[in-house]
Design a protein around this motif. Structure first.
Motif, short mmCIF file in Angstrom:
data_model
loop_
_atom_site.label_atom_id
_atom_site.label_comp_id
_atom_site.label_asym_id
_atom_site.label_seq_id
_atom_site.Cartn_x
_atom_site.Cartn_y
_atom_site.Cartn_z
N LEU A 123 58.41 59.64 41.69
CA LEU A 123 59.25 60.60 40.99
C LEU A 123 58.72 62.00 41.22
N ILE A 139 59.16 66.21 39.99
CA ILE A 139 59.74 67.26 39.15
C ILE A 139 59.94 68.43 40.09
N VAL A 142 64.03 65.93 37.08
CA VAL A 142 63.21 64.80 37.52
C VAL A 142 64.11 63.95 38.39
N TRP A 166 57.14 63.06 31.36
CA TRP A 166 57.29 62.75 32.78
C TRP A 166 56.00 63.00 33.55
N ALA A 215 55.02 61.55 37.26
CA ALA A 215 55.93 62.35 38.10
C ALA A 215 55.14 63.49 38.74
#
Length: 131
Positions: free
Chosen positions: A3, A5, A22, A70, A75
Motif C-alpha cells: 500500500l 500513501i 491510500v 495506515w 502503508a
C-alpha cells in the motif's frame, strides 16, 4: 500487496489540487483509491489575519487518526506524502540537513540523535539517547 500513501492530482491546468490517498502501489495515479485521507492545495494562500510575519501558507487538510492507522499497518508514503505527513507531525522528516558538517542525514539515523544547542554552536549527540 503493498500500500502507498500518495497524492492524486485534481484541478485544472496550472491550478493543481491534490487528494492525499491510500492506494495499491501498482495502480495508476488517478485510479480509485482505497481511502482518501485529506487534501493538499499547493498554491500559496494570502496571509491569515493576525499573522505577525505575514507569510503565505499552503492548505493541508488531513484526517490524522486515519493517516496514523495506515502508517501503522505498513502503508509506505511517497516522498511528497512523507514531507506532508512530517509537516503535520505524523512522521519524522525523511531528510535532515546536518548543520555542523553541511551533510544530509537520513531520518532513521536522525531519530537516534538529538540536536543540542551549546551557546551559538549546534552539536549532534547520541550519548543522551542511549542513557
Amino acid at each position: 500487496m503493498v500500500l502507498r500513501i500518495r497524492l492524486a492530482r485534481f484541478g485544472k491546468k496550472h491550478a493543481p489540487f491534490y487528494n492525499i490517498v491510500v492506494a495499491h502501489a501498482r495502480t495508476a495515479r488517478n485510479s480509485r483509491p482505497l481511502e482518501v485521507l485529506g487534501t493538499y492545495d499547493p498554491k500559496p494562500q494570502a496571509p491569515r489575519p493576525g499573522d505577525t510575519h505575514g507569510r503565505p501558507w499552503k492548505d493541508i487538510k488531513l484526517d490524522i487518526s486515519r493517516a496514523r492507522y495506515w502508517v501503522g499497518v505498513g502503508a509506505q508514503p511517497s516522498d511528497t506524502a512523507w514531507r506532508l505527513l512530517s509537516m503535520v507531525g505524523i512522521l519524522e522528516p525523511q531528510f535532515r540537513v546536518g548543520q555542523v558538517q553541511g551533510q544530509v542525514i537520513r531520518a532513521d539515523s536522525a531519530a537516534k540523535s538529538l540536536v543540542k544547542e551549546d551557546g551559538g554552536r549546534t552539536t549532534t549527540t547520541t550519548e543522551e539517547v542511549n542513557a
